[in-house]
Scaffold this active site. Sequence first.
Site, mmCIF file in Angstrom:
data_model
loop_
_atom_site.group_PDB
_atom_site.id
_atom_site.type_symbol
_atom_site.label_atom_id
_atom_site.label_comp_id
_atom_site.label_asym_id
_atom_site.label_seq_id
_atom_site.Cartn_x
_atom_site.Cartn_y
_atom_site.Cartn_z
ATOM 1 N N GLU A 163 -9.699 5.657 2.708
ATOM 2 C CA GLU A 163 -10.146 4.915 3.952
ATOM 3 C C GLU A 163 -10.046 5.676 5.229
ATOM 4 O O GLU A 163 -9.171 6.581 4.987
ATOM 5 C CB GLU A 163 -9.178 3.642 3.994
ATOM 6 C CG GLU A 163 -9.464 2.905 5.170
ATOM 7 C CD GLU A 163 -8.291 1.841 5.378
ATOM 8 O OE1 GLU A 163 -8.307 1.110 6.215
ATOM 9 O OE2 GLU A 163 -7.546 1.715 4.418
ATOM 10 N N GLU A 208 0.735 -1.151 -0.055
ATOM 11 C CA GLU A 208 -0.009 -0.035 -0.278
ATOM 12 C C GLU A 208 0.831 1.036 -0.027
ATOM 13 O O GLU A 208 1.993 1.279 0.556
ATOM 14 C CB GLU A 208 -0.909 -0.060 1.308
ATOM 15 C CG GLU A 208 -1.593 -1.427 1.468
ATOM 16 C CD GLU A 208 -2.406 -1.662 2.692
ATOM 17 O OE1 GLU A 208 -2.550 -0.553 3.571
ATOM 18 O OE2 GLU A 208 -2.685 -2.626 2.987
#
Length: 400
Positions: free
Chosen positions: A314, A203
């Site tokens: 997120e 990520e």
Amino acid sequence: MMAIPSIHMSMFFLVLLFFVTSILSRAIENQTSELDKSSRIRAQLEKINKPPIKTINSPDGDIIDCVLFHDQPAFDLPELKDQNITLEPPEWPVGYNISEDTSAGDENIQLWSASGEECPNGTVPILRTTEQHLLRASNMIGRKDGVGSGHEYAIAYVTGEQYFGARTDINIWDPITNRDEFSLAQIWVLSGTYENKNLNSIEAGWQVNNIYLENKDPRLFGYWTRDAYQTTGCYNTLCPGFVQVNKRITLGAAIKPISSYNGKQFILNVMVWKDPKSENWWLSIGSGILIGYWPSSLFTGLKSHADMMQFGGEIENFSQQGHTTTKMGSGHFPEEGFKKAAYFKNLNFVNSLNQLFTIPVSKLQKYVNRPNCYDIRIFFSKYFGSHFYYGGPGKNPKCP
């Protein structure tokens, strides 16, 4: 006043003694546990914070240590420790072109090096880790499960093929976050599943989080795991994993400039791809700037390829009184559009031949678990390619 019979008095003192002993025992256990935890943290700090050749004090409060390349945390890994690595640059994907508007993509993106500071040749910059950083990071890692309670998303994703990299342009914001929560915009390169505990994930993007309470600016970050966030992986260089190669940009440090509502937009060009020569997963930003790589040996499924790529935002929601006020992206809903809502544009993937292609809008799926709090809208245009607007304010009349 009535006297207490002696037998009852004895029972009373026995119960009292047991009660006091139990409290003292628990206090001693807690104190021992805290001492053990403190000892473990100190030992971990000694491993992470290597002896610097040079130290740079950033105007934003960060401390950057320039450590010898082979002394950085990644080389504490047994599989890398004894390797005499001759660093060769990766093969750039065929079709990769420098974006014309990566306005935040040069080597002055981080304040510590904007004045011209850089680490000497043969060394790399590592953000110094403190005890508080580790404590906050351990709390976050325990919750960074990708699908766990408290996590909310507005993402676009593709699946069903073999992928060898992802690239996109993300505009940079500094969303307001509650103390114990984070807000991010990132790429996920994934293999395996969370349910089977074999999820491999790389990520990268920007994040505002509670690891660095002293400075809530967005920070360039990377993260990895190979067992669905259970026991492996970490942010940036908080554990052995990511190999830093750049002298002027480092994972974990704050990035600027930041986009403004209805004003100028600043872009972070992010690409993660598997080098066909070394098979390591490289991270680049901006106009072809290599930051470093995650060794292929860290992974199981990603040792071969990815089977899903995700793009988007997120947040964490741990509010006990209604929904959190932590914002995602710009803090505005996607229908507000350009210069107001946050966006990802030029969504690309890398195939098995190391070729870069646009992801067709027809193949993009979306996942939003709280659309009244944060949402996403996917589009295609000649200038933005496959792109989407995303985000939201969190708590609002429709998201109480």
